[in-house]
Design an enzyme around this catalytic site. Structure first.
Site, PDB file in Angstrom:
ATOM      1  N   SER A 152      74.677  28.126  36.229  1.00 37.56           N
ATOM      2  CA  SER A 152      76.103  27.820  36.262  1.00 37.56           C
ATOM      3  C   SER A 152      76.841  28.778  35.322  1.00 37.56           C
ATOM      4  CB  SER A 152      76.323  26.352  35.886  1.00 37.56           C
ATOM      5  OG  SER A 152      77.688  26.048  35.890  1.00 37.56           O
ATOM      6  N   THR A 153      76.949  28.414  34.051  1.00 41.51           N
ATOM      7  CA  THR A 153      77.622  29.306  33.105  1.00 41.51           C
ATOM      8  C   THR A 153      76.710  30.437  32.637  1.00 41.51           C
ATOM      9  OG1 THR A 153      76.865  28.059  31.180  1.00 41.51           O
ATOM     10  CG2 THR A 153      78.940  27.348  32.200  1.00 41.51           C
ATOM     11  N   ARG A 196      73.399  16.752  39.688  1.00 41.23           N
ATOM     12  CA  ARG A 196      72.944  16.630  38.295  1.00 41.23           C
ATOM     13  C   ARG A 196      73.355  15.304  37.661  1.00 41.23           C
ATOM     14  NH1 ARG A 196      74.900  22.509  36.416  1.00 41.23           N
ATOM     15  NH2 ARG A 196      76.362  22.027  38.096  1.00 41.23           N
ATOM     16  N   HIS A 251      68.396  18.953  42.459  1.00 43.51           N
ATOM     17  CA  HIS A 251      68.092  18.867  41.030  1.00 43.51           C
ATOM     18  C   HIS A 251      67.048  17.795  40.738  1.00 43.51           C
ATOM     19  CE1 HIS A 251      68.669  19.599  36.852  1.00 43.51           C
ATOM     20  NE2 HIS A 251      68.949  18.332  36.631  1.00 43.51           N
ATOM     21  N   LYS A 311      64.576  22.047  26.177  1.00 42.99           N
ATOM     22  CA  LYS A 311      66.057  22.104  26.171  1.00 42.99           C
ATOM     23  C   LYS A 311      66.580  20.705  25.875  1.00 42.99           C
ATOM     24  CE  LYS A 311      68.969  22.818  29.931  1.00 42.99           C
ATOM     25  NZ  LYS A 311      69.512  23.614  31.032  1.00 42.99           N
ATOM     26  N   ASP A 335      64.999  28.879  37.648  1.00 41.07           N
ATOM     27  CA  ASP A 335      65.754  27.632  37.478  1.00 41.07           C
ATOM     28  C   ASP A 335      66.333  27.224  38.834  1.00 41.07           C
ATOM     29  OD1 ASP A 335      66.716  25.437  36.138  1.00 41.07           O
ATOM     30  OD2 ASP A 335      67.933  26.568  34.705  1.00 41.07           O
ATOM     31  N   GLU A 391      95.023  19.582  51.191  1.00 42.75           N
ATOM     32  CA  GLU A 391      94.161  18.792  52.088  1.00 42.75           C
ATOM     33  C   GLU A 391      93.372  19.702  53.028  1.00 42.75           C
ATOM     34  OE1 GLU A 391      96.543  15.814  54.022  1.00 42.75           O
ATOM     35  OE2 GLU A 391      96.733  14.622  52.192  1.00 42.75           O
ATOM     36  N   GLY A 428      74.452  30.026  30.336  1.00 36.47           N
ATOM     37  CA  GLY A 428      74.034  29.758  28.954  1.00 36.47           C
ATOM     38  C   GLY A 428      72.541  29.506  28.818  1.00 36.47           C
TER      39      GLY A 428
HETATM   40  C1  R5P Z   1      70.129  21.799  34.360  1.00 35.93           C
HETATM   41  O1  R5P Z   1      69.253  21.030  33.984  1.00 35.93           O
HETATM   42  C2  R5P Z   1      69.882  22.832  35.408  1.00 35.93           C
HETATM   43  O2  R5P Z   1      68.568  22.845  35.841  1.00 35.93           O
HETATM   44  C3  R5P Z   1      70.281  24.218  34.939  1.00 35.93           C
HETATM   45  O3  R5P Z   1      69.394  24.629  33.899  1.00 35.93           O
HETATM   46  C4  R5P Z   1      71.681  24.234  34.410  1.00 35.93           C
HETATM   47  O4  R5P Z   1      72.557  23.657  35.339  1.00 35.93           O
HETATM   48  C5  R5P Z   1      72.133  25.645  34.097  1.00 35.93           C
HETATM   49  O5  R5P Z   1      73.435  25.612  33.599  1.00 35.93           O
HETATM   50  P1  R5P Z   1      74.027  26.816  32.765  1.00 35.93           P
HETATM   51  O6  R5P Z   1      73.835  28.064  33.593  1.00 35.93           O
HETATM   52  O7  R5P Z   1      75.465  26.462  32.580  1.00 35.93           O
HETATM   53  O8  R5P Z   1      73.294  26.882  31.482  1.00 35.93           O
END
Ligand code: R5P
Length: 292
Positions: free
Chosen positions: A220-221, A93, A127, A189, A216, A36, A223
């Site tokens: 995140s990851t 998102r 976003h 995409k 962007d 908590e 990818g």
């Molecule tokens: C998604 O539409 C966002 O704009 C980013 O492109 C997305 O969150 C990137 O995620 P990742 O780095 O996992 O590919």
């Protein structure tokens, strides 16, 4: 106005306090052994307008609870107005129902903050701006993209091609192009809504022999950037860089992006890391000054 230094954005809050000249209120915070969250404002907010600076990057749920607790504590202790400055708005998102049975998570976050007593929200490159229009209090997104593009100009990368990894982010690369003065374009995409897997493709881009910066809102990851960098190399780009506002860099994202041939990764202190080369403090300070 006073600046409340949320535990997730203490350094950013301090810089905003310095730039605006508004005094700062430290926050004592703790996570109890059972998980908590606890916060306590270490200063008076009686009859004050306060700006609570708190990003909601991982661990998002704890950061959101801390934010709600700080808003409620400010109101309970007599603040006139609670404005939350949330550079990275978690759950942004999930801004619509993609598959039946889902929730619009970002709206639930807004309702939770409303219940805590929030009066106004400022976020950075949310976003989807459309989601903010449905919030039950005034909410605004400001853009850090011109500052990120300016970083590259200062490094001598003027005239670079600004690329968005998908059409929805084209507004981002258009903002960058205004600063960079080069070409602009986007990839396609597609996301499988059940598995989360994405595929990327491109029609011909005019990047042969050029420096390209992939812009962007979120990494995140990694990818998305890895896939985009591969397409750019195939199409003859000579130098590839990337910039994002919110650098989450989950797992080995940074390494994967560099291994894909991206020469430099630049992000802001929305999510503090060693790649936070551009501070949001001037942008947010300007916004807070405009509010008062
Ligand atoms: C998604 O539409 C966002 O704009 C980013 O492109 C997305 O969150 C990137 O995620 P990742 O780095 O996992 O590919």
């Amino acid at each position: 106005m006073k600046i409340i230094l949320g535990p997730a954005s203490k350094a950013l809050g301090e810089r905003i306090s310095e730039l605006t000249g508004y005094s700062k209120i430290p926050v004592a915070s703790r996570i109890f052994p059972d998980g908590e969250s606890y916060v306590r404002l270490e200063g008076s907010v009686e009859a004050e307008d306060v700006a609570i600076v708190q990003t909601t990057c991982p661990p998002q749920d704890a950061r959101l609870m801390q934010l709600a607790f700080m808003v409620a504590a400010a109101k309970r202790n007599g603040a006139k107005k609670a404005l939350a400055v949330v550079p990275y708005l978690g759950y942004a998102r999930q801004d619509k129902v993609f598959l039946s049975g889902e929730n619009v998570s970002v709206e639930t976050v807004a309702v939770m903050l409303e219940a805590a007593g929030i009066d106004q929200l400022v976020v950075v490159n949310v976003h989807s701006e459309a989601a903010l229009e449905r919030f039950p209090f005034p909410a605004k997104s400001v853009s850090a993209i011109p500052m990120l593009a300016e970083y590259f100009v200062q490094k001598g990368v003027k005239g670079a091609f600004a690329l968005s990894p998908d059409k929805g982010a084209m507004n981002i690369s258009l903002q960058a192009q205004k600063v960079l003065g080069g070409g602009v374009g986007h990839l396609e995409k597609q996301r499988d809504r059940y598995t989360g897997q994405t595929t990327q493709s491109a029609s011909h881009l005019d990047v042969q022999g050029k420096s390209v910066i992939i812009f962007d809102d979120i990494i995140s990851t990694g990818g998305t950037i890895v896939g985009a960098a591969k397409i750019l190399r195939d199409q003859g780009a000579t130098h590839v860089y990337t910039a994002c506002v919110h650098g989450l860099f989950i797992g080995d994202a940074e390494k994967r992006i560099l291994d894909a041939g991206v020469e430099e990764i630049v992000t802001t202190d929305s999510v503090p890391s060693h790649l936070s080369k551009v501070s949001l403090a001037p942008l947010i300070s300007q916004e807070l000054k405009a509010q008062t």
